[in-house]
Design a protein around this motif. Structure first.
Motif, PDB file in Angstrom:
ATOM      1  N   CYS A 209      18.159  17.495 -29.457  1.00 56.34           N
ATOM      2  CA  CYS A 209      19.131  17.984 -30.455  1.00 56.34           C
ATOM      3  C   CYS A 209      19.910  16.825 -31.067  1.00 56.34           C
ATOM      4  O   CYS A 209      20.145  16.801 -32.278  1.00 56.34           O
ATOM      5  CB  CYS A 209      20.087  18.993 -29.818  1.00 56.34           C
ATOM      6  SG  CYS A 209      19.303  20.549 -29.389  1.00 56.34           S
TER       7      CYS A 209
ATOM      8  N   GLU B 189      19.895  15.844 -35.041  1.00 61.38           N
ATOM      9  CA  GLU B 189      21.112  15.672 -35.839  1.00 61.38           C
ATOM     10  C   GLU B 189      21.152  14.292 -36.490  1.00 61.38           C
ATOM     11  O   GLU B 189      21.526  14.155 -37.647  1.00 61.38           O
ATOM     12  CB  GLU B 189      22.359  15.869 -34.979  1.00 61.38           C
ATOM     13  CG  GLU B 189      22.612  17.297 -34.603  1.00 61.38           C
ATOM     14  CD  GLU B 189      23.850  17.477 -33.746  1.00 61.38           C
ATOM     15  OE1 GLU B 189      24.541  16.476 -33.446  1.00 61.38           O
ATOM     16  OE2 GLU B 189      24.141  18.620 -33.373  1.00 61.38           O
TER      17      GLU B 189
ATOM     18  N   VAL C  31      22.113  17.034 -40.002  1.00 62.52           N
ATOM     19  CA  VAL C  31      22.625  18.387 -39.775  1.00 62.52           C
ATOM     20  C   VAL C  31      23.397  18.394 -38.466  1.00 62.52           C
ATOM     21  O   VAL C  31      22.907  17.936 -37.444  1.00 62.52           O
ATOM     22  CB  VAL C  31      21.468  19.412 -39.702  1.00 62.52           C
ATOM     23  CG1 VAL C  31      21.988  20.781 -39.312  1.00 62.52           C
ATOM     24  CG2 VAL C  31      20.735  19.468 -41.015  1.00 62.52           C
ATOM     25  N   ARG C  32      24.618  18.874 -38.515  1.00 64.06           N
ATOM     26  CA  ARG C  32      25.438  18.980 -37.307  1.00 64.06           C
ATOM     27  C   ARG C  32      25.684  20.441 -37.023  1.00 64.06           C
ATOM     28  O   ARG C  32      25.900  21.235 -37.933  1.00 64.06           O
ATOM     29  CB  ARG C  32      26.760  18.253 -37.491  1.00 64.06           C
ATOM     30  CG  ARG C  32      26.532  16.764 -37.745  1.00 64.06           C
ATOM     31  CD  ARG C  32      27.809  16.044 -37.921  1.00 64.06           C
ATOM     32  NE  ARG C  32      28.355  15.780 -36.589  1.00 64.06           N
ATOM     33  CZ  ARG C  32      29.565  15.310 -36.385  1.00 64.06           C
ATOM     34  NH1 ARG C  32      30.364  15.083 -37.390  1.00 64.06           N
ATOM     35  NH2 ARG C  32      29.992  15.072 -35.175  1.00 64.06           N
ATOM     36  N   MET C  33      25.677  20.788 -35.746  1.00 61.81           N
ATOM     37  CA  MET C  33      25.864  22.168 -35.333  1.00 61.81           C
ATOM     38  C   MET C  33      27.177  22.310 -34.580  1.00 61.81           C
ATOM     39  O   MET C  33      27.559  21.441 -33.805  1.00 61.81           O
ATOM     40  CB  MET C  33      24.717  22.620 -34.424  1.00 61.81           C
ATOM     41  CG  MET C  33      23.347  22.516 -35.054  1.00 61.81           C
ATOM     42  SD  MET C  33      23.136  23.499 -36.528  1.00 61.81           S
ATOM     43  CE  MET C  33      23.001  25.113 -35.824  1.00 61.81           C
ATOM     44  N   CYS C  34      27.858  23.424 -34.822  1.00 61.82           N
ATOM     45  CA  CYS C  34      29.089  23.753 -34.105  1.00 61.82           C
ATOM     46  C   CYS C  34      28.713  24.219 -32.701  1.00 61.82           C
ATOM     47  O   CYS C  34      27.854  25.091 -32.544  1.00 61.82           O
ATOM     48  CB  CYS C  34      29.841  24.852 -34.851  1.00 61.82           C
ATOM     49  SG  CYS C  34      31.307  25.456 -34.000  1.00 61.82           S
TER      50      CYS C  34
ATOM     51  N   ASP D 137      27.382  27.919 -32.980  1.00 59.44           N
ATOM     52  CA  ASP D 137      25.983  27.555 -33.184  1.00 59.44           C
ATOM     53  C   ASP D 137      25.548  27.681 -34.652  1.00 59.44           C
ATOM     54  O   ASP D 137      24.404  27.968 -34.936  1.00 59.44           O
ATOM     55  CB  ASP D 137      25.076  28.391 -32.282  1.00 59.44           C
ATOM     56  CG  ASP D 137      23.749  27.715 -32.017  1.00 59.44           C
ATOM     57  OD1 ASP D 137      23.699  26.477 -32.056  1.00 59.44           O
ATOM     58  OD2 ASP D 137      22.759  28.427 -31.783  1.00 59.44           O
ATOM     59  N   GLN D 138      26.477  27.470 -35.558  1.00 61.38           N
ATOM     60  CA  GLN D 138      26.177  27.445 -36.996  1.00 61.38           C
ATOM     61  C   GLN D 138      26.274  26.005 -37.478  1.00 61.38           C
ATOM     62  O   GLN D 138      26.961  25.183 -36.880  1.00 61.38           O
ATOM     63  CB  GLN D 138      27.165  28.321 -37.772  1.00 61.38           C
ATOM     64  CG  GLN D 138      27.155  29.776 -37.373  1.00 61.38           C
ATOM     65  CD  GLN D 138      25.840  30.453 -37.720  1.00 61.38           C
ATOM     66  OE1 GLN D 138      25.314  30.262 -38.808  1.00 61.38           O
ATOM     67  NE2 GLN D 138      25.305  31.219 -36.781  1.00 61.38           N
ATOM     68  N   SER D 139      25.602  25.703 -38.586  1.00 64.56           N
ATOM     69  CA  SER D 139      25.652  24.330 -39.092  1.00 64.56           C
ATOM     70  C   SER D 139      27.045  24.006 -39.628  1.00 64.56           C
ATOM     71  O   SER D 139      27.773  24.881 -40.084  1.00 64.56           O
ATOM     72  CB  SER D 139      24.604  24.124 -40.180  1.00 64.56           C
ATOM     73  OG  SER D 139      24.860  24.952 -41.280  1.00 64.56           O
TER      74      SER D 139
ATOM     75  N   THR E 241      36.547  19.863 -38.948  1.00 66.06           N
ATOM     76  CA  THR E 241      36.044  20.024 -37.585  1.00 66.06           C
ATOM     77  C   THR E 241      37.002  19.376 -36.588  1.00 66.06           C
ATOM     78  O   THR E 241      37.918  18.659 -36.969  1.00 66.06           O
ATOM     79  CB  THR E 241      34.664  19.369 -37.418  1.00 66.06           C
ATOM     80  OG1 THR E 241      34.782  17.968 -37.659  1.00 66.06           O
ATOM     81  CG2 THR E 241      33.638  19.977 -38.355  1.00 66.06           C
TER      82      THR E 241
ATOM     83  N   HIS F 238      33.809  23.801 -35.505  1.00 67.07           N
ATOM     84  CA  HIS F 238      34.571  24.129 -36.710  1.00 67.07           C
ATOM     85  C   HIS F 238      36.050  24.259 -36.357  1.00 67.07           C
ATOM     86  O   HIS F 238      36.393  24.679 -35.249  1.00 67.07           O
ATOM     87  CB  HIS F 238      34.129  25.480 -37.304  1.00 67.07           C
ATOM     88  CG  HIS F 238      32.751  25.473 -37.855  1.00 67.07           C
ATOM     89  ND1 HIS F 238      31.728  26.183 -37.260  1.00 67.07           N
ATOM     90  CD2 HIS F 238      32.225  24.867 -38.939  1.00 67.07           C
ATOM     91  CE1 HIS F 238      30.625  26.014 -37.970  1.00 67.07           C
ATOM     92  NE2 HIS F 238      30.896  25.221 -38.991  1.00 67.07           N
TER      93      HIS F 238
END
Length: 66
Positions: free
Chosen positions: A12, A16, A21-24, A28-30, A37, A56
């Motif tokens: 993961c 990234e 692309v970074r995920m919360c 688990d959303q981008s 953040t 977030h």
């Protein structure tokens, strides 16, 4: 299980890094570049591993800290 978990986290992280692309970690959303953040660090109960990343701003109240 632990080795598999560490491998998944490493994959993961590489994803990234390569895609940007970074995920919360909370929802688990981008995370879009313009979204506010907060850093998020959570140790495991066993003390052997930790999860760190970003969440977030809006998710910061939804995260339960043990």
């Amino acid at each position: 299980m632990r080795r598999l978990g560490r491998s998944l986290l490493a994959l993961c992280d590489h994803y990234e890094t390569l895609t940007g692309v970074r995920m919360c970690l909370a929802c688990d959303q981008s995370i879009r570049p313009d979204e506010p953040t907060r850093p998020f660090d959570q140790g495991s109960q066993s003390g052997e591993s930790a999860v760190s990343g970003r969440i977030h701003e809006r998710c910061s109240n939804a995260v339960r800290i043990h």
